[in-house]
Design a protein around this motif. Structure first.
Motif, short mmCIF file in Angstrom:
data_model
loop_
_atom_site.label_atom_id
_atom_site.label_comp_id
_atom_site.label_asym_id
_atom_site.label_seq_id
_atom_site.Cartn_x
_atom_site.Cartn_y
_atom_site.Cartn_z
N ALA A 7 0.17 -0.81 -0.08
CA ALA A 7 -0.26 0.07 0.08
C ALA A 7 0.65 1.59 0.19
CB ALA A 7 -0.60 0.16 0.77
N GLN A 8 2.03 1.60 0.53
CA GLN A 8 3.10 2.48 0.84
C GLN A 8 3.75 2.38 -0.46
OE1 GLN A 8 5.31 2.07 3.93
NE2 GLN A 8 4.25 1.73 5.91
N GLU A 27 0.38 4.02 -2.99
CA GLU A 27 0.46 5.50 -2.25
C GLU A 27 1.92 6.30 -2.44
OE1 GLU A 27 -1.87 5.27 1.67
OE2 GLU A 27 -0.04 5.83 1.98
N LEU A 81 1.83 6.32 -6.94
CA LEU A 81 0.86 6.35 -7.93
C LEU A 81 0.36 8.31 -8.67
CD1 LEU A 81 -2.60 5.11 -7.70
CD2 LEU A 81 -3.52 6.79 -5.77
N ALA A 97 -8.36 7.64 -4.48
CA ALA A 97 -7.25 7.62 -4.52
C ALA A 97 -7.18 8.67 -5.82
CB ALA A 97 -7.07 6.14 -4.46
N ASN A 109 -8.50 0.70 0.06
CA ASN A 109 -7.53 -0.23 0.76
C ASN A 109 -6.09 0.16 1.41
OD1 ASN A 109 -7.06 0.33 -2.45
ND2 ASN A 109 -5.97 -1.44 -2.51
N LEU A 110 -5.76 1.62 0.41
CA LEU A 110 -4.64 2.28 0.97
C LEU A 110 -5.27 3.25 1.89
CD1 LEU A 110 -4.25 3.61 -2.52
CD2 LEU A 110 -2.99 1.81 -1.43
N PRO A 111 -4.59 3.42 3.10
CA PRO A 111 -4.81 3.53 4.98
C PRO A 111 -4.85 5.45 4.37
CG PRO A 111 -2.99 2.19 4.51
CD PRO A 111 -3.55 2.46 2.98
N MET A 112 -4.04 5.75 3.53
CA MET A 112 -3.91 7.70 3.53
C MET A 112 -5.63 7.97 3.10
SD MET A 112 -2.01 9.73 0.46
CE MET A 112 0.08 8.92 0.36
N TYR A 113 -6.32 6.92 1.84
CA TYR A 113 -7.52 7.63 1.89
C TYR A 113 -8.85 7.32 2.67
CZ TYR A 113 -4.31 8.67 -2.37
OH TYR A 113 -3.91 9.48 -2.78
#
Lengths: 307, 307
Positions: free
Chosen positions: A201-202, A205, A208, B50, B91-95
């Motif tokens: 995921a990092q 992110e 992207l 995202a 699935n991306l923690p940031m979003y």
């Protein structure tokens, strides 16, 4: 000085030649006087009109003003300056016509691609071929007034063997491998460490919406692991190099007098090309900015030959 | 009506369950009353945080208001509405954390990924596995309260076998083939015609900054040519299908009770999967929006079980 001379042509004011080489990460400028003496060089931000026209024009304006200042000349002297400019993205007619419509501050503007001025510079004449391999990749052969271009389709659609392509292939593999769906290798730890990420995921992110230049930053690491015989890194580099060998063969089919490789990744990739290709590669004779000045002079001479 | 009932729980106002399924091209909403009767359905624009958080929130707001209006309810009734929402990109923690901080207009908001609500809907329970193959691709297995996700790395970094990936591979090949550096095929004419382009520069200009959805538009043409045994189209589809077969095997390793394929390309791609994989695929029982409502109800029950 109220007048100046250029190869027997008398002009009313002192005047200058400026060569600009514009790409996706920076643009470089070289200023010469009418006698061909180097006055100053300068570097500014990205100038790829296909990526961002406004940024490109601002970088060109900035580098032009900077180089005059470095040469202790007033910015107003740009109106006595004959400019040759080769920009990435100008192979696309849409962007070339936008740039041709630009109200530039120069005495004259001669426009072409970054590839063409690099080819002029590398061979000190308009006959020869080059492969550029840096953030992107492309090839050009110039022969008898014709240009033959291959590749250069951009980060998303092509640029195989380039730094950005190598970085993208590496991250795609790393994510598949993290899923347990591609070959594993100790190389994956180095990739995650380089990217300063601890999970998939990092990575996503972080990359992207990244520029091709950020992907290209990974390339030296991939070459390092390929040179240490890591199987995954080796496959990626071999795949890219195989494309660049084929690209060079395409250029050879136009019988150029010389072929040169330029760009930040050229020294790393050359040892991975087919042996017969490696043997035929010549050193570039001068930088793309010098090729841009050659182009400016050619147009200047053509405009003044009847005056 | 001054109160409402839900499975023996008495509430002070009539209330509703809303399921929202948000993806890169659109978001869909389904509104039910406390008794599980369908009141209305609605569709609005893209909702992938995202890709664009502001667009996603605007689409969610719009589809929520639309569905209330379609059900002849005031928009203010959203404050009595219990919402389950599955969005691409969460699935991306940031979003996910950005969306959790949103000041939503609902009585309650339960958040997850588009994959998770699709899995709940497809199996009518939280045990099973799904492969989504539309513009993007991804797989999820849910088993004994755990979620196991594979793929879903996005257009640039993954999504192998998806519509956007198929379109991208096709255009990359078409440009290489146009350069004389890849296998030729009659398929290339169909690709240029579909893209309404007559040369490589036009393809690059047209797709340089395109959305993944525009690339995915090419996929049906590629399946058409693969089904007619065009060698290039066949290679692209086989390569993607081989990844999706491997993805399905990964999901099988978690012993899900059922596996379903969903998404716009599922019917086209299933015949290209490994035979043993094809045999094991079950029909999805309900849509992702229904799964989103299941998720909303679960959180509602958990919040009210002691009241």
């Amino acid at each position: 000085m109220l007048f100046d001379w250029y190869e027997g042509i008398k002009l009313q004011n002192p005047f200058y030649f400026l060569g600009i080489d514009g790409g996706g990460s920076k643009c470089k400028a070289r200023l010469e006087d009418a006698q061909g003496n180097l006055l100053a060089e300068s570097v500014a931000g990205p100038a790829n009109p296909a990526r961002d026209m406004q940024v490109a024009l601002a970088s060109i304006q900035q580098v032009s003003e900077q180089v005059m200042t470095s040469a202790n000349l007033p910015v107003s002297a740009l109106s006595n300056t004959y400019v040759g400019m080769g920009l990435a993205g100008l192979n696309l007619p849409m962007y070339k016509s936008k740039l041709q419509a630009w109200q530039h501050p120069f005495a004259q503007l001669s426009l072409s691609t970054d590839l063409y001025i690099a080819c002029l510079g590398a061979h000190n004449c308009d006959s020869g071929a080059i492969v550029i391999v840096g953030t992107g990749s492309a090839g050009l052969a110039c022969h008898q007034g014709q240009q033959y271009e291959y590749g250069g389709h951009g980060f998303l659609l092509g640029d195989k063997g380039s730094g950005a392509w190598i970085g993208l292939q590496t991250l795609r593999w790393a994510l598949e491998s993290f899923d347990g769906m591609a070959q594993s290798s100790p190389f994956i730890e180095a990739v995650f460490e380089f990217a300063q990420c601890s999970d998939a995921a990092q990575i996503i992110e972080s990359y992207l919406t990244s520029s091709s230049a950020k992907f290209a930053n990974l390339a030296p690491l991939v070459f390092e692991y390929a040179n240490r015989h890591d199987p995954v890194a080796t496959d990626i580099i071999k795949d890219g190099a195989s494309y660049l060998s084929a690209l060079t063969r395409k250029l050879q089919s136009h019988s150029p007098q010389r072929i040169a490789f330029i760009g930040g990744l050229a020294p790393s990739v050359i040892p991975w090309l087919d042996e017969d290709i490696q043997i035929g590669i010549k050193q570039p004779l001068a930088a793309p900015e010098c090729g841009a000045i050659m182009m400016a002079k050619k147009q200047f001479e053509s405009a003044n030959k009847h005056s």
